[in-house]
Structures are given as C-alpha cells and as structure tokens.
Design a protein around this motif. Structure first.
Motif, PDB file in Angstrom:
ATOM      1  N   THR A 123      35.836  33.675  68.098  1.00 53.18           N
ATOM      2  CA  THR A 123      35.720  32.660  67.058  1.00 53.18           C
ATOM      3  C   THR A 123      35.544  33.359  65.735  1.00 53.18           C
ATOM      4  O   THR A 123      34.706  34.246  65.605  1.00 53.18           O
ATOM      5  N   PHE A 124      36.356  32.985  64.765  1.00 52.20           N
ATOM      6  CA  PHE A 124      36.148  33.532  63.434  1.00 52.20           C
ATOM      7  C   PHE A 124      36.330  32.410  62.418  1.00 52.20           C
ATOM      8  O   PHE A 124      37.132  31.507  62.609  1.00 52.20           O
ATOM      9  N   ALA A 125      35.538  32.464  61.390  1.00 53.79           N
ATOM     10  CA  ALA A 125      35.562  31.446  60.347  1.00 53.79           C
ATOM     11  C   ALA A 125      35.536  32.148  58.997  1.00 53.79           C
ATOM     12  O   ALA A 125      34.467  32.442  58.467  1.00 53.79           O
ATOM     13  N   PRO A 126      36.703  32.442  58.421  1.00 46.70           N
ATOM     14  CA  PRO A 126      36.721  33.116  57.126  1.00 46.70           C
ATOM     15  C   PRO A 126      36.117  32.214  56.047  1.00 46.70           C
ATOM     16  O   PRO A 126      36.374  31.019  56.008  1.00 46.70           O
ATOM     17  N   ALA A 127      35.287  32.789  55.217  1.00 50.07           N
ATOM     18  CA  ALA A 127      34.592  32.038  54.172  1.00 50.07           C
ATOM     19  C   ALA A 127      35.523  31.840  52.989  1.00 50.07           C
ATOM     20  O   ALA A 127      35.726  32.750  52.184  1.00 50.07           O
ATOM     21  N   ASP A 128      36.080  30.636  52.884  1.00 52.96           N
ATOM     22  CA  ASP A 128      37.054  30.395  51.822  1.00 52.96           C
ATOM     23  C   ASP A 128      36.430  30.415  50.428  1.00 52.96           C
ATOM     24  O   ASP A 128      37.083  30.788  49.466  1.00 52.96           O
ATOM     25  N   VAL A 129      35.159  30.055  50.297  1.00 54.22           N
ATOM     26  CA  VAL A 129      34.541  30.049  48.962  1.00 54.22           C
ATOM     27  C   VAL A 129      34.200  31.452  48.482  1.00 54.22           C
ATOM     28  O   VAL A 129      33.868  31.649  47.317  1.00 54.22           O
ATOM     29  N   LYS A 130      34.319  32.444  49.361  1.00 54.86           N
ATOM     30  CA  LYS A 130      33.997  33.821  48.970  1.00 54.86           C
ATOM     31  C   LYS A 130      35.223  34.719  48.888  1.00 54.86           C
ATOM     32  O   LYS A 130      35.163  35.803  48.329  1.00 54.86           O
ATOM     33  N   HIS A 131      36.321  34.284  49.472  1.00 52.46           N
ATOM     34  CA  HIS A 131      37.496  35.150  49.537  1.00 52.46           C
ATOM     35  C   HIS A 131      38.363  34.978  48.287  1.00 52.46           C
ATOM     36  O   HIS A 131      38.732  33.857  47.917  1.00 52.46           O
ATOM     37  N   PRO A 132      38.719  36.077  47.610  1.00 51.47           N
ATOM     38  CA  PRO A 132      39.519  36.000  46.387  1.00 51.47           C
ATOM     39  C   PRO A 132      40.882  35.336  46.577  1.00 51.47           C
ATOM     40  O   PRO A 132      41.355  34.631  45.686  1.00 51.47           O
ATOM     41  N   LEU A 133      41.513  35.533  47.737  1.00 56.26           N
ATOM     42  CA  LEU A 133      42.825  34.934  47.962  1.00 56.26           C
ATOM     43  C   LEU A 133      42.741  33.416  47.959  1.00 56.26           C
ATOM     44  O   LEU A 133      43.559  32.728  47.335  1.00 56.26           O
ATOM     45  N   CYS A 134      41.756  32.863  48.645  1.00 55.10           N
ATOM     46  CA  CYS A 134      41.611  31.411  48.694  1.00 55.10           C
ATOM     47  C   CYS A 134      41.276  30.848  47.316  1.00 55.10           C
ATOM     48  O   CYS A 134      41.798  29.812  46.904  1.00 55.10           O
ATOM     49  N   LEU A 135      40.406  31.544  46.594  1.00 55.98           N
ATOM     50  CA  LEU A 135      40.055  31.092  45.248  1.00 55.98           C
ATOM     51  C   LEU A 135      41.266  31.161  44.317  1.00 55.98           C
ATOM     52  O   LEU A 135      41.453  30.304  43.463  1.00 55.98           O
ATOM     53  N   TYR A 136      42.102  32.167  44.503  1.00 57.24           N
ATOM     54  CA  TYR A 136      43.337  32.267  43.716  1.00 57.24           C
ATOM     55  C   TYR A 136      44.273  31.101  44.041  1.00 57.24           C
ATOM     56  O   TYR A 136      44.843  30.470  43.144  1.00 57.24           O
TER      57      TYR A 136
END
Length: 196
Positions: free
Chosen positions: A120-133
C-alpha cells in the motif's frame, strides 16, 4: 486539458461528464438476460405482447410514476420486464460492470493463486512538487516557487483541482509498475518477477 484548466477546476464537471458517459454507454451496450429455464416462456410472452402497449405504458409511467397496470396487455408487459435482467457490462460504475470486475479478479486468483504480498502506498499530493505544479495556474515549472508555498495554499490548490491529484496518482502508479515491478520487461523488478 486546456491551458486555463477551465474544466478541471469546475467542481461539477466530473460528475456531469461521468453521467453523460454512463448514458452514452448504456444506450449502446444494453442487453437482456434471463434464466435458461424461462427462455421459451419469455419468448412466447414477448411475441404475444403488443409492442405499442410499451409506448403507451412508458407515457403513463412518465405522467404518473407509481401507476399500476390496468389492462391485461399492461400486466403482460410488466410481467415480461420483471422476468428480464438488464445487463450493462460496458457502462462504467454499473452493478454489472462491478460484478464482471469481481469475476475477473476471482478468475485471476483461481488461475495464479493468492497474492504473496500486498503493498500500500499513498503519495502525499499536497507535498509533492509535481502535483502542486499540475494543480497550479502558472505555465512553467519553478521548483523554488512551488516549495515556498504555504501549507494552506497547497491544500487550497489540491482541493480546487481533483484532476491534478488524479493525474499525479496515475503517474506515480504507472512509474511504480514500470520501474519497480518492471512489468512485462526482461529483467525482474525490485521484488522479483511479477506473475500478474
């Protein structure tokens, strides 16, 4: 994808688009099923029903949704419809589509066996630069500007753009399958050769 993100920033667009996709798929991929033992009886019933009664019955139900059948022809139409199961396996989100997915999963488990490990993995979208971009309005990627965003600005960006989170998650999962599991590649992945 539009440069101004006009659709992905609209909170109702995803629901409207999904409903439209369901309606379109439902009109193209519908089928009726019945039990084999009832097939001949249903064929006789369908051939014996006046098809114009279906149209009148539909108009009657539109005008009065709780209307009961009154004539013998209307009773026969209701009986025919109650004996048939409507199947829309190609309609996303339908009960039949979910049943088919569950059957595929059970078939895979039967053929290959139970999984040997779960991850199980849950990438933190509020911390990742790609998602913020992806969620931001600016066209160019500037890592320094993205990393300097305050926590509430990050949450606001992600909350207002669910498409960016979905695209980011899809990217991370695809990278995991391609690079960590090395699915359909010659060399084994980090956890060895992947069977399914």
């Amino acid at each position: 994808m539009y440069h101004d993100k006009r659709f992905q920033m609209d909170s109702e667009f995803a629901l409207v688009a999904f409903n439209q996709e369901q309606i379109t798929c439902g009109s193209k991929a519908g089928a009726f099923l019945s039990q084999k033992s009832k097939f001949q009886k249903l064929v006789d019933l369908a051939l014996g029903v006046d098809q114009s009664v279906f149209g009148r019955l539909a108009e009657k139900l539109i005008a009065t949704p709780g209307a009961k059948p009154e004539t013998p022809d209307e009773v026969a139409c209701f009986k025919l419809l109650s004996e048939l199961d409507m199947v829309n396996s190609h309609v996303p989100g339908s009960v039949t589509a979910k049943r088919y997915q569950r059957n595929e999963l059970w078939s895979l488990l039967s053929y290959i066996g139970a999984p040997t490990w779960f991850l199980t993995f849950a990438p933190a979208d509020v911390k990742h630069p790609l998602c913020l971009y992806l969620a931001g309005q600016e066209g160019s990627y500037e890592e320094q500007r993205i990393t300097l965003l305050k926590q509430d600005e990050r949450w606001r960006l992600i909350a207002n753009n669910a498409v960016a989170s979905a695209r980011f998650f899809h990217f991370i999962v695809k990278i995991f399958i391609d690079e960590v599991l090395r699915w359909k590649r010659e060399e084994p992945g980090l956890f060895g050769e992947t069977n399914a």
